[in-house]
Design an enzyme around this catalytic site. Structure first.
Site, PDB file in Angstrom:
ATOM      1  N   ASP A 101       0.876  -1.161   0.000  1.00  0.00           N
ATOM      2  CA  ASP A 101       0.000   0.000   0.000  1.00  0.00           C
ATOM      3  C   ASP A 101       0.925   1.227   0.000  1.00  0.00           C
ATOM      4  OD1 ASP A 101      -2.080   1.776   0.071  1.00  0.00           O
ATOM      5  OD2 ASP A 101      -3.125   0.837   1.758  1.00  0.00           O
TER       6      ASP A 101
HETATM    7  C1  BGC Z   1      -4.978   3.367   0.108  1.00  0.00           C
HETATM    8  C2  BGC Z   1      -5.083   2.346  -0.993  1.00  0.00           C
HETATM    9  C3  BGC Z   1      -4.962   3.016  -2.322  1.00  0.00           C
HETATM   10  C4  BGC Z   1      -3.652   3.785  -2.379  1.00  0.00           C
HETATM   11  C5  BGC Z   1      -3.402   4.482  -3.689  1.00  0.00           C
HETATM   12  C6  BGC Z   1      -3.769   4.276  -0.057  1.00  0.00           C
HETATM   13  O1  BGC Z   1      -3.868   5.351   0.808  1.00  0.00           O
HETATM   14  O2  BGC Z   1      -4.943   2.719   1.349  1.00  0.00           O
HETATM   15  O3  BGC Z   1      -6.289   1.655  -0.892  1.00  0.00           O
HETATM   16  O4  BGC Z   1      -5.030   2.091  -3.356  1.00  0.00           O
HETATM   17  O5  BGC Z   1      -3.656   4.756  -1.349  1.00  0.00           O
HETATM   18  O6  BGC Z   1      -4.220   5.565  -3.863  1.00  0.00           O
END
Ligand code: BGC
Length: 932
Positions: free
Chosen positions: A285
């Site tokens: 993530d």
């Molecule tokens: C989130 C993810 C997301 C990623 C990219 C993160 O803050 O937890 O779910 O895909 O950002 O935007």
């Protein structure tokens, strides 16, 4: 934006130089034309490292240390996408683009210098609504439409679906997740992945695993028993991996059992790949985890969005030998395999013009199919048309189409409730609309600009409606509609006051409207425009009907009108329990967790990527008893149970048949459902299983199958069939690290909800059976030939666990010692006894078998004796057990068989049930013993 050019530019320039020098060298292997291993062999170390670290992120306010190695790459691809990989053109490797998210593609709708077109995407209903449809074909259809937009806008991988667990109603991202039940989550996610990937683009199932709330998500350590981890939190991921082969998975921010999931080889390699056969790529993530080298070793192939310092640490680790090149090559190969299947590599043309009109129809239908009718006294709904409605509640005039954060979508328009009702032939009270419009506009002006990306706007204070206004509306309109709205999103959980509970102003409006309309013998309908569960028990009898519309996406107004008017008969059912009160939810006693040092870091909101940097932990004491598993087993009353939902018609269930009286590998159940009412409708049928529950404490029932009928005309029937496999009968047995089916009598319960079982049948399983063994989790049973308890100066201490000789090899892991815990009750232990740091001494133990994943609220100790290495004396050691948490459903005591060990030369301790040795405490009178 602050940048540090010298820091970020080096790898990028080095790459560029290498690329231009050799770009045209004809004999270089090229991706797709040459064997991938030759491409890897032709790469420099810098190139390899550049490929496993994303190209970076451009975001206002991003700190210098989070800048990417090739800042700006994302902006060049698809603006608004979440990230890209780094291209290596001399080897024919293009960059690929990844973008959010679960409710539709999230990209920037307008581009600088490109006024000629827009790049809007369809805002589909939130995942929680989709799950409430219980219709996997529908979800696959949504996936196809979503995947088409991914492809047509030149994106390679969609960062979704998300399938963490609705462990608690306050989870800030619950709207992005499907259900409290892993079968529903896994099947929905599989349907979504199949739909999206049918378009030739990838998905990323996220967040693997146990990111079930937002508080302190970047540091929180989730302490969960291995059984609950396997049966509840991993199970949905297992289903989607096995059934739909997602191209990628995204590891979560949190730790599980002391290790960041992105750094845990047991999760990312043993479970995901070895046990389940996952053949895709794992990415982090965004900015997740801490240690790039550990992430590489664990099998977290790609670090997103990519930071310069990650590249630097990987290069240093390669140079020192701390990161074997073979490990890096393995991960590089996985990135290349992903690139090879991507549209960017295949050169697929994209139109930048998906058929948004067609997709809007899919969104509308899906939204209507997933709404849940909770109450409908005196056949209030469907509304007869034409009619005039008086709309109350701010949200009636500002629908919430989806949650905030990365799960948001930039849609071209949203259909308001007023527009939807009007299009369906319903007039609305104009004076009320005007009054609310003025109030909302004035309040919106007062709202400060969001301080950080993804920050949700605070709710607009509910408009107070004066009695005369309500009385007038009650005279003039045919019925009242009160909308209650809730929004939430990434980075923050919800709260009980004024969120899970209605605010005083909302209660007042609802009550006053109901009194005035009922006095006129007119009906009141509540529409719940919410992303997560709220309290309903205290007010649900006030209105005549309640429609749970969830957050229905851009077609909100049309879809709600479709259900209110009966164009679509409601057929959604709850995939998550609505409790009587928040405290009844089993996780509420330990939600969202606690910081282990210092104040709550979330006191100062730090933004979506830094929501906390102090050690924090949460203990999943609810264990496998999540959602209805708890309510049903312990007989706790619910407001609306899991699986519940009304229809405008009624259904009869009959003819439950099992293919056999005994289970032999597989069993089929069939049941016939008849539309016994007067209008067409669809019914969701659920198959629950009750196991003998003798070997392990089992929930009273568990969902093992579901199906939805087609639209049945009045009088029409359909026979539905379900197949049970051995795995459906099994529970995870920690002692043998396997899925085991116990012998005995099982009951199949066919329900219209978890509390409305219509038909039952039994079958027997003659012999106990082991279905499958699984890889050991780091947090699972560990055998050690030695260990060391380290004394600590303060209230925390560490049990360092070794396999083999202490310190001769790297430790298997550290276990944290907790603050003193009261002892509840256990033979030989007085209630109120406490353990604490006072007891901590340095001590050794030998040949112990223990589990490091135990947690629970009951702790106990017993004296065992370790042999002194010298053979001269034995050292009495307090063994601290920490486990259990509840006495199963049947109130039985946890069992263990360690007591007989006292005085034996060699300690071999086996712990049954889910009791776990959590720490080893030397007796206070002992002196430390040196390692020999
Ligand atoms: C989130 C993810 C997301 C990623 C990219 C993160 O803050 O937890 O779910 O895909 O950002 O935007």
């Amino acid at each position: 934006m602050t940048r540090n050019p010298s820091r970020v530019a080096i790898p990028a320039l080095a790459l560029l130089a290498a690329a231009t020098a050799t770009a045209l060298a004809a004999d270089l292997p090229q991706l797709g034309k040459s064997p991938t291993k030759d491409v890897v062999a032709a790469m420099t170390r810098e190139e390899k490292v550049s490929l496993v670290v994303g190209a970076g992120m451009r975001r206002p306010g991003l700190s210098a240390d989070r800048q990417g190695p090739v800042v700006g790459e994302t902006a060049k691809g698809v603006p608004g996408a979440a990230g890209t990989t780094v291209p290596i053109s001399r080897l024919g490797i293009p960059a690929i683009v990844v973008a959010d998210g679960p409710a539709g593609l999230r990209i920037q709708p307008k581009r600088e210098g490109d006024a000629s077109r827009t790049y809007y995407c369809t805002a589909f209903p939130i995942e929680t609504l989709l799950a409430s449809s219980w219709d996997t074909d529908l979800v696959e259809r949504v996936g196809r439409a979503m995947g088409n937009e991914v492809k047509e806008y030149g994106v390679d991988v969609l960062l979704g679906p998300a399938l963490n667990t609705h462990r608690n109603p306050l989870g800030g991202r619950n709207f992005e997740y499907y259900s409290e039940d892993p079968l529903v989550s896994g099947r929905m996610a599989a349907a979504m992945v199949n739909g999206v990937q049918s378009q030739g683009v990838g998905t990323s199932v996220k967040h693997f695993v146990a990111n079930d709330h937002e508080w302190n998500r970047n540091v929180i350590d989730v302490k969960v028993s291995e059984r609950a981890l396997r049966e509840i939190y991993l199970r949905g991921f297992e289903i989607v991996v096995r059934e739909a082969r997602p191209w990628t998975a995204m590891s979560s921010y949190n730790k599980v059992g002391g290790t960041y999931t992105s750094e845990d080889p047991a999760l990312l390699t043993n479970v995901l790949r070895d046990d389940w056969g996952f053949d895709g790529l794992v990415m982090t993530d965004w900015f997740g985890g801490r240690d790039a080298v550990a992430q590489m070793k664990a099998g977290n192939d790609l670090l997103m969005p990519g930071m310069a310092r990650q590249q630097e640490s990987l290069l240093a680790a390669l140079a020192s030998g701390a990161l074997p090149e073979a490990v890096l090559d393995r991960n590089v190969t996985r990135v290349l395999e992903l690139v090879r299947r991507s549209p960017s590599f295949l050169g697929s043309a994209h139109s930048d013009a998906p058929d948004l009109a067609a997709h809007a129809l899919v969104a509308r239908d899906a939204a209507a199919q997933g709404m849940v009718l909770l109450r409908n006294e005196g056949a209030t709904l469907p509304l007869r048309t034409p009619a005039k409605l008086a709309l109350f509640g701010n949200t009636s005039y500002r629908m919430i189409t989806g949650g905030t954060g990365s799960g948001d979508v930039n849609e071209a328009y949203t259909v308001s409730l007023v527009e939807g009702l009007k299009a369906a032939g319903l007039a609305v009270d104009g004076a009320l609309a005007e009054g609310y419009g003025t109030h909302i506009a004035a309040e919106e002006k007062k709202q400060p600009a969001p301080a950080r990306p993804f920050q949700a706007r605070p709710p607009i204070p509910e408009r107070a409606v004066v009695p005369e206004e309500i009385a007038r509306a009650a005279r003039e309109a045919d019925a009242a509609l009160v909308t209650l709205g809730r929004n939430a999103g990434e980075g923050r959980d919800r709260k009980v006051e004024d969120d899970f509970l209605l605010s005083a102003a909302e209660r007042a409006v609802l009550q006053d409207v109901a009194t005035a309309f009922h006095a006129q013998k007119k009906k009141v309908v509540v529409v719940l425009n919410i992303g997560g569960v709220i309290e309903t028990a205290s007010w649900r009898d006030v209105p005549d009907a309640i429609l749970l519309a969830w957050q229905p996406g851009q077609e909100s107004g049309h879809a709600i009108a479709d259900v209110l008017t009966g164009r679509t008969s409601p057929s959604g059912k709850l995939a998550t329990t609505f409790p009587m009160k928040w405290e009844d939810v089993p996780s509420s006693a330990n939600f969202p967790g606690k910081t282990l040092e210092g104040p709550d870091p979330n006191a100062q909101q730090q933004g979506p990527f830094r929501s906390g940097d102090r050690a924090a932990e949460v203990e999943y004491l609810d264990d496998v008893f999540v959602g209805y598993r708890h309510f049903a087993t312990r007989g706790v009353k619910t407001a609306y149970p899991f699986g519940f939902g009304l229809s405008y018609t009624t259904f009869q269930y009959s003819g439950l048949k099992l293919s056999g009286a005994t289970f032999a590998g597989e069993l089929k159940a069939t049941v016939t459902v008849k539309n016994a009412g007067r209008s067409p409708g669809r019914e969701v049928v659920q198959l629950y299983l009750s196991a003998p529950g003798k070997a392990l404490p089992k929930p009273a029932l568990e969902l093992r199958g579901f199906a939805k009928t087609k639209t049945l005309k009045p009088g029409e029937s359909e026979t539905l069939s379900f197949t049970l496999t051995a795995r459906d009968l099994a529970s995870f047995d920690e002692a043998s690290s396997s899925w085991r089916v116990e012998a005995g009598t099982y009951t199949v319960k066919i329900g219209a909800s978890s509390e409305d079982v219509r038909l039952t049948a039994t079958f027997t399983k003659a012999r106990e059976e082991k279905v499958a063994s699984v890889s050991t989790l780091a947090a699972g049973p560990v055998k050690t030939a030695g260990g060391l308890v380290q004394a600590a100066p303060d209230s925390s201490a560490t049990l360092r666990v070794f396999r083999g000789i202490p310190y001769a090899e790297a430790p298997v892991g550290d276990l944290r010692w907790k603050a003193p815990q009261p002892v509840k009750s256990w033979p030989g232990v007085r209630p109120g006894d406490k353990f604490g740091p006072r007891c901590m001494q340095r001590a050794m133990f030998n040949d112990m078998e223990f589990r490091s994943n135990g947690m629970g609220e009951d702790c106990l100790y017993l004296n065992v004796w370790t042999p002194a290495r010298s053979g001269k004396e034995r050292l009495p050691v307090l063994v601290y057990f920490y486990g259990g948490g509840y006495r199963a459903g049947d109130g039985s005591e946890p069992r263990y068989d360690g007591a007989s060990l006292a005085g034996k030369g060699l300690v071999a301790l086996t712990v049954n049930y889910r009791l776990s040795v959590f720490g080893f405490l030397a007796h206070p009178d002992l002196s430390p013993m040196p390692l020999s």
